[in-house]
Design a protein around this motif. Structure first.
Motif, PDB file in Angstrom:
ATOM      1  N   SER A 266       0.881  -1.162   0.000  1.00  0.00           N
ATOM      2  CA  SER A 266       0.000   0.000   0.000  1.00  0.00           C
ATOM      3  C   SER A 266       0.920   1.214   0.000  1.00  0.00           C
ATOM      4  CB  SER A 266      -0.918   0.008   1.226  1.00  0.00           C
ATOM      5  OG  SER A 266      -0.154   0.060   2.418  1.00  0.00           O
ATOM      6  N   GLN A 267       0.404   2.373  -0.383  1.00  0.00           N
ATOM      7  CA  GLN A 267       1.274   3.535  -0.492  1.00  0.00           C
ATOM      8  C   GLN A 267       0.487   4.815  -0.271  1.00  0.00           C
ATOM      9  OE1 GLN A 267       2.739   4.414  -4.480  1.00  0.00           O
ATOM     10  NE2 GLN A 267       1.168   3.091  -5.373  1.00  0.00           N
ATOM     11  N   THR A 268       1.211   5.882   0.031  1.00  0.00           N
ATOM     12  CA  THR A 268       0.575   7.187   0.167  1.00  0.00           C
ATOM     13  C   THR A 268       0.334   7.783  -1.216  1.00  0.00           C
ATOM     14  OG1 THR A 268       2.719   8.300   0.322  1.00  0.00           O
ATOM     15  CG2 THR A 268       1.664   7.640   2.400  1.00  0.00           C
ATOM     16  N   ASP A 269      -0.624   8.683  -1.278  1.00  0.00           N
ATOM     17  CA  ASP A 269      -0.909   9.381  -2.529  1.00  0.00           C
ATOM     18  C   ASP A 269       0.299  10.245  -2.912  1.00  0.00           C
ATOM     19  OD1 ASP A 269      -2.066  11.792  -4.168  1.00  0.00           O
ATOM     20  OD2 ASP A 269      -3.595  10.234  -4.247  1.00  0.00           O
ATOM     21  N   LEU A 270       0.611  10.286  -4.201  1.00  0.00           N
ATOM     22  CA  LEU A 270       1.782  11.040  -4.660  1.00  0.00           C
ATOM     23  C   LEU A 270       1.682  12.522  -4.355  1.00  0.00           C
ATOM     24  CD1 LEU A 270       2.462   9.352  -8.131  1.00  0.00           C
ATOM     25  CD2 LEU A 270       3.576   8.902  -5.950  1.00  0.00           C
ATOM     26  N   SER A 271       0.474  13.052  -4.276  1.00  0.00           N
ATOM     27  CA  SER A 271       0.295  14.484  -4.021  1.00  0.00           C
ATOM     28  C   SER A 271       0.247  14.816  -2.538  1.00  0.00           C
ATOM     29  CB  SER A 271      -0.988  14.976  -4.701  1.00  0.00           C
ATOM     30  OG  SER A 271      -2.126  14.317  -4.161  1.00  0.00           O
ATOM     31  N   ASP A 272       0.304  13.796  -1.686  1.00  0.00           N
ATOM     32  CA  ASP A 272       0.178  13.986  -0.245  1.00  0.00           C
ATOM     33  C   ASP A 272       1.549  13.872   0.410  1.00  0.00           C
ATOM     34  OD1 ASP A 272      -0.441  14.051   2.417  1.00  0.00           O
ATOM     35  OD2 ASP A 272      -1.620  12.215   2.436  1.00  0.00           O
ATOM     36  N   LEU A 273       2.076  14.989   0.897  1.00  0.00           N
ATOM     37  CA  LEU A 273       3.381  14.992   1.551  1.00  0.00           C
ATOM     38  C   LEU A 273       3.262  15.238   3.048  1.00  0.00           C
ATOM     39  CD1 LEU A 273       5.585  16.993  -0.985  1.00  0.00           C
ATOM     40  CD2 LEU A 273       5.744  14.577  -0.416  1.00  0.00           C
ATOM     41  N   GLU A 274       2.061  15.118   3.591  1.00  0.00           N
ATOM     42  CA  GLU A 274       1.887  15.435   4.998  1.00  0.00           C
ATOM     43  C   GLU A 274       1.344  14.278   5.823  1.00  0.00           C
ATOM     44  OE1 GLU A 274      -0.471  18.930   5.371  1.00  0.00           O
ATOM     45  OE2 GLU A 274       0.972  20.223   4.318  1.00  0.00           O
ATOM     46  N   SER A 275       0.422  13.528   5.284  1.00  0.00           N
ATOM     47  CA  SER A 275      -0.253  12.520   6.094  1.00  0.00           C
ATOM     48  C   SER A 275       0.486  11.182   6.047  1.00  0.00           C
ATOM     49  CB  SER A 275      -1.694  12.334   5.620  1.00  0.00           C
ATOM     50  OG  SER A 275      -1.744  11.511   4.470  1.00  0.00           O
ATOM     51  N   CYS A 276      -0.043  10.243   6.825  1.00  0.00           N
ATOM     52  CA  CYS A 276       0.469   8.872   6.828  1.00  0.00           C
ATOM     53  C   CYS A 276      -0.658   7.934   6.425  1.00  0.00           C
ATOM     54  CB  CYS A 276       0.990   8.535   8.224  1.00  0.00           C
ATOM     55  SG  CYS A 276       1.988   7.028   8.300  1.00  0.00           S
ATOM     56  N   GLN A 277      -1.538   8.428   5.569  1.00  0.00           N
ATOM     57  CA  GLN A 277      -2.708   7.677   5.162  1.00  0.00           C
ATOM     58  C   GLN A 277      -2.430   6.922   3.869  1.00  0.00           C
ATOM     59  OE1 GLN A 277      -5.551   7.307   6.885  1.00  0.00           O
ATOM     60  NE2 GLN A 277      -6.258   5.871   5.324  1.00  0.00           N
ATOM     61  N   PRO A 278      -2.491   5.601   3.885  1.00  0.00           N
ATOM     62  CA  PRO A 278      -2.199   4.854   2.664  1.00  0.00           C
ATOM     63  C   PRO A 278      -3.390   4.783   1.722  1.00  0.00           C
ATOM     64  CG  PRO A 278      -2.675   3.323   4.425  1.00  0.00           C
ATOM     65  CD  PRO A 278      -2.741   4.703   5.029  1.00  0.00           C
ATOM     66  N   THR A 279      -3.099   4.743   0.450  1.00  0.00           N
ATOM     67  CA  THR A 279      -4.078   4.407  -0.574  1.00  0.00           C
ATOM     68  C   THR A 279      -3.808   2.973  -0.965  1.00  0.00           C
ATOM     69  OG1 THR A 279      -4.115   6.664  -1.398  1.00  0.00           O
ATOM     70  CG2 THR A 279      -4.947   4.959  -2.867  1.00  0.00           C
ATOM     71  N   LEU A 280      -4.705   2.089  -0.638  1.00  0.00           N
ATOM     72  CA  LEU A 280      -4.447   0.664  -0.833  1.00  0.00           C
ATOM     73  C   LEU A 280      -4.296   0.333  -2.309  1.00  0.00           C
ATOM     74  CD1 LEU A 280      -6.857  -0.904   1.804  1.00  0.00           C
ATOM     75  CD2 LEU A 280      -4.406  -0.517   1.985  1.00  0.00           C
ATOM     76  N   SER A 281      -3.302  -0.480  -2.608  1.00  0.00           N
ATOM     77  CA  SER A 281      -3.042  -0.897  -3.985  1.00  0.00           C
ATOM     78  C   SER A 281      -3.063  -2.417  -4.058  1.00  0.00           C
ATOM     79  CB  SER A 281      -1.692  -0.354  -4.445  1.00  0.00           C
ATOM     80  OG  SER A 281      -1.661   1.043  -4.403  1.00  0.00           O
ATOM     81  N   GLY A 282      -4.196  -2.986  -3.849  1.00  0.00           N
ATOM     82  CA  GLY A 282      -4.283  -4.437  -3.883  1.00  0.00           C
ATOM     83  C   GLY A 282      -4.962  -4.953  -2.629  1.00  0.00           C
ATOM     84  N   ASP A 283      -4.463  -6.047  -2.127  1.00  0.00           N
ATOM     85  CA  ASP A 283      -5.053  -6.699  -0.970  1.00  0.00           C
ATOM     86  C   ASP A 283      -5.056  -5.765   0.234  1.00  0.00           C
ATOM     87  OD1 ASP A 283      -5.452  -8.417   1.359  1.00  0.00           O
ATOM     88  OD2 ASP A 283      -5.171 -10.069  -0.051  1.00  0.00           O
ATOM     89  N   VAL A 284      -6.148  -5.714   0.964  1.00  0.00           N
ATOM     90  CA  VAL A 284      -6.253  -4.824   2.117  1.00  0.00           C
ATOM     91  C   VAL A 284      -5.322  -5.254   3.242  1.00  0.00           C
ATOM     92  CG1 VAL A 284      -8.615  -4.141   1.645  1.00  0.00           C
ATOM     93  CG2 VAL A 284      -8.202  -6.163   3.041  1.00  0.00           C
ATOM     94  N   LEU A 285      -4.752  -6.455   3.151  1.00  0.00           N
ATOM     95  CA  LEU A 285      -3.814  -6.931   4.168  1.00  0.00           C
ATOM     96  C   LEU A 285      -2.371  -6.710   3.726  1.00  0.00           C
ATOM     97  CD1 LEU A 285      -5.544 -10.293   5.162  1.00  0.00           C
ATOM     98  CD2 LEU A 285      -5.661  -8.094   6.356  1.00  0.00           C
ATOM     99  N   SER A 286      -2.135  -5.700   2.886  1.00  0.00           N
ATOM    100  CA  SER A 286      -0.797  -5.421   2.371  1.00  0.00           C
ATOM    101  C   SER A 286       0.218  -5.346   3.496  1.00  0.00           C
ATOM    102  CB  SER A 286      -0.794  -4.110   1.585  1.00  0.00           C
ATOM    103  OG  SER A 286      -1.634  -4.206   0.465  1.00  0.00           O
ATOM    104  N   SER A 287       1.334  -6.051   3.310  1.00  0.00           N
ATOM    105  CA  SER A 287       2.343  -6.155   4.363  1.00  0.00           C
ATOM    106  C   SER A 287       3.325  -4.999   4.361  1.00  0.00           C
ATOM    107  CB  SER A 287       3.121  -7.464   4.201  1.00  0.00           C
ATOM    108  OG  SER A 287       2.259  -8.580   4.301  1.00  0.00           O
ATOM    109  N   PHE A 288       3.521  -4.365   3.205  1.00  0.00           N
ATOM    110  CA  PHE A 288       4.499  -3.287   3.080  1.00  0.00           C
ATOM    111  C   PHE A 288       3.781  -1.965   2.801  1.00  0.00           C
ATOM    112  CE2 PHE A 288       6.916  -7.077   2.204  1.00  0.00           C
ATOM    113  CZ  PHE A 288       8.152  -6.840   2.792  1.00  0.00           C
ATOM    114  N   PHE A 289       4.276  -0.913   3.431  1.00  0.00           N
ATOM    115  CA  PHE A 289       3.670   0.407   3.304  1.00  0.00           C
ATOM    116  C   PHE A 289       4.729   1.361   2.757  1.00  0.00           C
ATOM    117  CE2 PHE A 289       1.913   4.212   5.952  1.00  0.00           C
ATOM    118  CZ  PHE A 289       1.455   4.810   4.786  1.00  0.00           C
ATOM    119  N   LEU A 290       4.471   1.873   1.559  1.00  0.00           N
ATOM    120  CA  LEU A 290       5.396   2.773   0.875  1.00  0.00           C
ATOM    121  C   LEU A 290       4.972   4.222   1.104  1.00  0.00           C
ATOM    122  CD1 LEU A 290       7.566   3.617  -1.250  1.00  0.00           C
ATOM    123  CD2 LEU A 290       5.882   3.062  -3.022  1.00  0.00           C
TER     124      LEU A 290
END
Length: 398
Positions: A266-290
């Motif tokens: 899962s990863q943060t939105d490219l336009s978001d440089l402040e939060s720690c909120q992920p935008t899920l990219s696949g399985d909701v149980l994603s093990s890695f957070f970019l």
């Protein structure tokens, strides 16, 4: 003598002659639209010729001398620089990561994302690389990849002509780094374009990197191996990919152990440089957070000036404070211009905290106050409450 003096009428005539110049009609012709376009075309051709001369001249060189990629550390028991990292699952470590790691000004890229090559980033302490593959065809591609052993697979950003590094050289240098540093674990994420997945698999086999990629027996990985386990098995390259020809796969069936990023990230939105909120990219149980942490300028190109701000300790600490409410913090901190700012210092501090180590910087007792050297110690208190080390030991691992 009156006879030699001009008459009044003669003076008036000469006066009128001076005051009344002869006028001629001149026609000024404006350039036609066709002429304007022709001039503009010539200017563009000259600009293109200048760029091609700069890019394709005999001085053009994207290779890197990787004869020495050893990390200078005296900590034989460390994992990625810290002893406290060793028994943490790999997805619970913060990997300082270079975004568009292939793209650097030193490697001849136009509007590069970094100043210096990825090999120097690895030696400096970065343990994550983000790459984008491309296939460079035709005469231009052949010239740009002239030292790529006949392969047209490169790492570039959108276009080969704006800068490219031969995939075989880059992958061999990654292998050289792994061989020179047996206690280091790398994670590489590759975006595949131009349907180049099979070419990537071939390059991995050619360069001898495939044995470094772990193979998993589980269909879905719920508990990831620790750094110590990866090091002991000498499977120290986790490789993820997305894009063309990449599809979701069971962990034990992914070709050559290349995992799908969308299955595990899962990863943060490219336009978001402040939060720690992920935008899920696949399985909701994603093990890695970019955590994507770079900012382009108004022209939408990478900016070293912006990197000086977003890569600073204050900005990084402020953003990660917002991650404290999450069960697990980011696995990757991806930045541009990796040599700017405090990214490595911050990542080390964050990983010490995740490993249960508390760092306290204080002035050493017994020092002469008049001494110009402001010597400090770093008090290390692990979960057992042990130990104090000097500042010099910090780079050796804890």
């Amino acid at each position: 003598d009156r006879t030699n003096r001009p008459s009044t009428s003669d003076l008036d005539w000469h006066k009128n002659e001076r005051e009344t110049p002869t006028l001629t009609s001149t026609t000024i012709s404006m350039p036609s639209l066709k002429q304007k376009l022709s001039c503009l075309g010539c200017t563009l051709l000259l600009a293109i010729a200048g760029i091609l001369t700069w890019r394709l001249g005999p001085w053009y060189n994207t290779s890197y001398d990787a004869t020495s990629l050893s990390v200078s550390t005296s900590c034989s028991d460390c994992c990625n620089g810290l002893e406290s990292n060793c028994d943490l699952p790999v997805n619970q470590i913060l990997f300082p990561t270079v975004h568009n790691a292939h793209s650097s000004y030193e490697n001849g890229f136009i509007t590069a994302s970094n100043n210096l090559p990825l090999e120097e980033a690895l030696v400096a302490g970065y343990r994550g690389l983000m790459l984008e593959s491309c296939l460079c065809d035709g005469l231009l591609g052949t010239y740009l990849l002239k030292e790529n052993e006949g392969s047209n697979l490169g790492f570039c950003t959108s276009f080969c002509s704006s800068g490219v590094r031969g995939a075989l050289e880059v992958l061999r240098n990654v292998k050289t780094f792994l061989e020179a540093n047996p206690n280091e674990v790398l994670i590489v994420q590759i975006e595949i374009t131009d349907n180049g997945f099979e070419s990537l698999r071939s390059a991995l086999n050619t360069t001898g990197l495939t044995p470094f990629i772990p193979r998993f027996s589980e269909t879905y990985i719920q508990i990831w191996p620790t750094l110590r386990q990866l090091i002991e098995a000498n499977t120290r390259l986790l490789l993820f990919a997305n894009g063309d020809e990449i599809s979701s796969c069971k962990a034990n069936e992914c070709p050559d152990g290349i995992l799908s990023s969308l299955d595990h990230f899962s990863q943060t939105d490219l336009s978001d440089l402040e939060s720690c909120q992920p935008t899920l990219s696949g399985d909701v149980l994603s093990s890695f957070f970019l955590m994507n942490h770079w900012k382009n300028n108004k022209a939408k190109v990478p900016s070293e000036k912006n990197a000086m701000v977003v890569n600073s300790m204050d900005v990084l600490e402020g953003r990660f404070e917002k991650c404290e409410s999450r069960k697990r913090g980011p696995s990757f901190l991806a930045v541009d211009f990796w040599d700017v700012g405090d990214v490595l210092d911050f990542a080390e501090k964050e990983n010490l905290k995740r490993g249960g180590v508390v760092v306290v910087v204080e002035e050493e007792d017994g020092l002469d106050a008049a001494n110009d050297d402001n010597v400090t110690t770093i008090a290390i208190v692990d979960e057992g409450g042990n130990g104090t080390v000097t500042a010099e030991a910090r780079s050796s691992g804890i």
